[in-house]
Enzyme design. Structure first.
Site, PDB file in Angstrom:
ATOM      1  N   GLU A   9       0.841  -1.203   0.000  1.00 14.51           N
ATOM      2  CA  GLU A   9       0.000   0.000   0.000  1.00 14.51           C
ATOM      3  C   GLU A   9       0.872   1.247   0.000  1.00 14.51           C
ATOM      4  O   GLU A   9       0.676   2.173  -0.767  1.00 14.51           O
ATOM      5  CB  GLU A   9      -0.910   0.017   1.232  1.00 14.51           C
ATOM      6  CG  GLU A   9      -2.280  -0.556   0.983  1.00 14.51           C
ATOM      7  CD  GLU A   9      -3.175  -0.426   2.197  1.00 14.51           C
ATOM      8  OE1 GLU A   9      -3.508   0.723   2.556  1.00 14.51           O
ATOM      9  OE2 GLU A   9      -3.540  -1.463   2.783  1.00 14.51           O
ATOM     10  N   ASP A  86      -1.930  -3.773   3.441  1.00 14.46           N
ATOM     11  CA  ASP A  86      -1.995  -3.840   4.911  1.00 14.46           C
ATOM     12  C   ASP A  86      -2.893  -4.979   5.407  1.00 14.46           C
ATOM     13  O   ASP A  86      -3.895  -5.329   4.757  1.00 14.46           O
ATOM     14  CB  ASP A  86      -2.495  -2.511   5.468  1.00 14.46           C
ATOM     15  CG  ASP A  86      -1.456  -1.406   5.351  1.00 14.46           C
ATOM     16  OD1 ASP A  86      -0.301  -1.717   4.996  1.00 14.46           O
ATOM     17  OD2 ASP A  86      -1.787  -0.238   5.609  1.00 14.46           O
ATOM     18  N   TYR A 301       2.656  -3.619  13.368  1.00 12.42           N
ATOM     19  CA  TYR A 301       1.570  -2.912  12.680  1.00 12.42           C
ATOM     20  C   TYR A 301       0.750  -2.091  13.677  1.00 12.42           C
ATOM     21  O   TYR A 301       0.263  -2.637  14.677  1.00 12.42           O
ATOM     22  CB  TYR A 301       0.680  -3.929  11.965  1.00 12.42           C
ATOM     23  CG  TYR A 301      -0.348  -3.333  11.051  1.00 12.42           C
ATOM     24  CD1 TYR A 301       0.033  -2.496  10.004  1.00 12.42           C
ATOM     25  CD2 TYR A 301      -1.706  -3.612  11.213  1.00 12.42           C
ATOM     26  CE1 TYR A 301      -0.900  -1.954   9.145  1.00 12.42           C
ATOM     27  CE2 TYR A 301      -2.647  -3.081  10.352  1.00 12.42           C
ATOM     28  CZ  TYR A 301      -2.243  -2.251   9.326  1.00 12.42           C
ATOM     29  OH  TYR A 301      -3.186  -1.701   8.479  1.00 12.42           O
TER      30      TYR A 301
END
Length: 575
Positions: A9, A86, A301
């Site tokens: 992304e 993601d 993340y």
């Protein structure tokens, strides 16, 4: 021939991942979504209300990017195409968009999930590729169509009725919460209560003695004059009557999830939600570490609601804690583990924590901006603290008499630091912390051997202890998490939208205050759509979206049922 073409992304982490994989792989970035719902049909929904099929169009600025990819694939031989957007439902949808934009069956593409940008994580993902999770794709589509139905339909009516700009599924509930908090504050102010206090100075510390009854309950006066009458009967001398000691344990907080990180960054560092979101994304995607001469992803993340920490990291953290503080500072069964959320099938979501313990904040400070350093240090210390033992505190309650009136004050003395040893200045900034060689932290009592205190002032104060406080960005996110409203990827949106629309403003403390326009919009929504714009229903919709992501419901059933109920109310109000 290249081993693979990887689609990410964000272009920022491309450099980090490329350094792990070398030139055998080609990496492209989508820059977010490639498609968007068309603005066509009833209310510009871009959805056929007979069969509920959505109509998409390529985002204008992404057309040349897609053409570039197609041209590249027509000239180059690639063994495999990997979709590494993601690891959330938005990323899953973008992965599907990428495959379809290239004219490739999504089933033939391999899905990679990177929860941290490390060689180990990248290697594991490449060794265990997945397919696109269609349940997550349907969940994202459901959220997208749901939000457009509510937002576009209500906004159209609001623009006619109040010249207001917009309404939204979560945005309007957040506005409701802000206004309700403002009403609580006004009600509290109308019912002012007062307490009687003696102010003393002991060992350079300010001590406040508060009046209580014989059972120890705080005495509250409805009228200030009543407290003033008692004040006249008091001298400045308070005689010690007794002291009571209790042992308390303070538990460390759970590992960081998105809402907790946003709250802690606001309360500890003063960072806005948008600022924290951007900084955390940068730390996750990779920062150039000059001493290592490479770009390194420093944290996992940052959009997650899972408190899990992988076993490899946990084991290394326990070794680190033992080495630096001692074996008794390790907590192998922390209380938060019992509250861990059940993970979905893709199961690798973790809390936000450092990817490597050997990159200590102070050692890499020169490679980070001041803001990046502060946030990384917060994440680093918080993670260690979450795996450490509770602190042991002695709470001492001192009771004094003044003309037969009872007054108390309390102080807390730390007998064992536990997790507080990591960052005592964060948890107890007002205490003078002394770390002894045997790794026991002691806070010296303020009143050793005192039999009486002389106040420099006795005053009547407004009672503030239970006064409701306006939301700031951090506390608002915490409330949304508690209510089950919104998700980690969207927490940074709601407050900014309300400010942009002029429905709320921020005071000098960074707290939300509703504007007259915001109050008018909320009043209208509550008068006409109270069953839709409320915390319970919004949380229920989030639960339904989660069920779709887990395969327990589907897009068509969910959206059709919602529209049938919503359109009935819409038609009634439109008339």
């Amino acid at each position: 021939m290249k081993k693979g073409l990887i689609f990410l992304e964000s272009a920022t982490k491309k450099k980090t991942i490329q350094s792990f994989l070398g030139e055998e792989y080609v990496i492209f970035a989508t820059g977010g979504h490639l498609w968007e719902l068309k603005k066509s049909g009833v209310y510009n929904l871009g959805v056929d209300l007979e069969n509920f099929q959505p109509s998409y169009e390529v985002i204008a600025e992404k057309k040349s990017l897609i053409n570039f990819w197609k041209n590249y694939l027509s000239k180059e031989k690639i063994l495999a195409i990997y979709l590494a957007t993601d690891p959330d439902r938005e990323g899953e949808a973008i992965a599907q968009e990428t495959a379809k934009s290239l004219g490739i069956d999504p089933i033939k593409c391999q899905r990679l999930l990177f929860y941290e940008i490390t060689p180990r994580s990248i290697k594991e993902a490449l060794s265990n590729p997945l397919t696109i999770n269609q349940n997550l794709v349907e969940s994202q589509l459901s959220r997208q169509v749901l939000d457009r139905m509510i937002g576009f339909c209500l906004s159209t009516i609001l623009q006619k009725k109040l010249q207001a700009l917009s309404a939204g599924r979560v945005q309007s509930v957040v506005l409701k919460l802000i206004i309700e908090r403002e009403e609580l504050i006004k009600q509290f102010e109308k019912k002012k209560l007062y307490i009687l206090c003696g102010l003393c100075q002991v060992n350079k510390q300010k001590i406040t003695l508060k009046q209580v009854d014989e059972t120890g309950e705080l005495i509250l006066y409805k009228e200030k004059s009543a407290a003033e009458e008692i004040k006249k009967k008091l001298s400045l001398i308070f005689q010690l009557a007794d002291q009571k000691e209790e042992k308390k344990f303070i538990l460390p907080k759970s590992p960081l999830i998105t809402s907790l990180l946003l709250f802690e960054a606001k309360s500890q560092l003063g960072f806005s939600v948008a600022q924290t979101t951007q900084l955390a994304q940068k730390l996750y995607e990779g920062v150039w570490i000059s001493s290592q001469r490479k770009q390194i992803g420093l944290i996992t993340y940052p959009r997650t609601d899972a408190t899990r920490i992988n076993q490899e990291f946990t084991s290394s953290a326990y070794q680190y804690i033992k080495k630096n503080w001692g074996f008794n500072y390790v907590n192998t069964n922390p209380a938060w583990k019992k509250k861990e959320k059940t993970l979905n099938v893709q199961g690798a979501h973790e809390s936000i924590h450092p990817t490597y313990l050997n990159y200590q904040p102070e050692e890499i400070k020169s490679s980070l901006t001041e803001e990046e350093y502060k946030l990384y240090k917060l994440i680093y210390n918080h993670t260690l603290a979450s795996l450490m033992s509770p602190a042991q505190i002695n709470k001492i309650t001192w009771r004094f008499l003044n003309n037969n009136y009872h007054f108390v004050t309390t102080e807390r003395i730390c007998q064992f630091a536990g997790f507080l040893a990591v960052a005592p200045e964060v948890y107890f900034p007002n205490y003078n912390v002394k770390l002894k060689s045997e790794l026991i932290t002691l806070w010296s009592p303020a009143m050793p051997g005192i039999s009486q205190l002389e106040a420099y002032k006795i005053e009547v104060q407004e009672y503030q202890e239970n006064k409701p406080v306006r939301y700031n960005e951090g506390s608002l996110v915490q409330e949304l998490e508690r209510l089950g409203i919104g998700r980690p990827s969207t927490y940074n949106l709601f407050g900014r939208v309300l400010l942009k629309r002029g429905y709320a403003k921020l005071n000098e403390k960074g707290q939300f205050i509703p504007t007259p326009l915001g109050i008018a919009v909320n009043n209208w929504l509550q008068a006409n759509f109270a069953t839709l714009i409320n915390e319970g229903y919004t949380a229920a919709l989030e639960t339904e979206l989660d069920k779709i992501s887990q395969g327990e419901n589907d897009y068509l059933t969910f959206i059709k049922t919602f529209w049938e109920n919503f359109s009935f109310s819409l038609a009634r109000i439109s008339k």
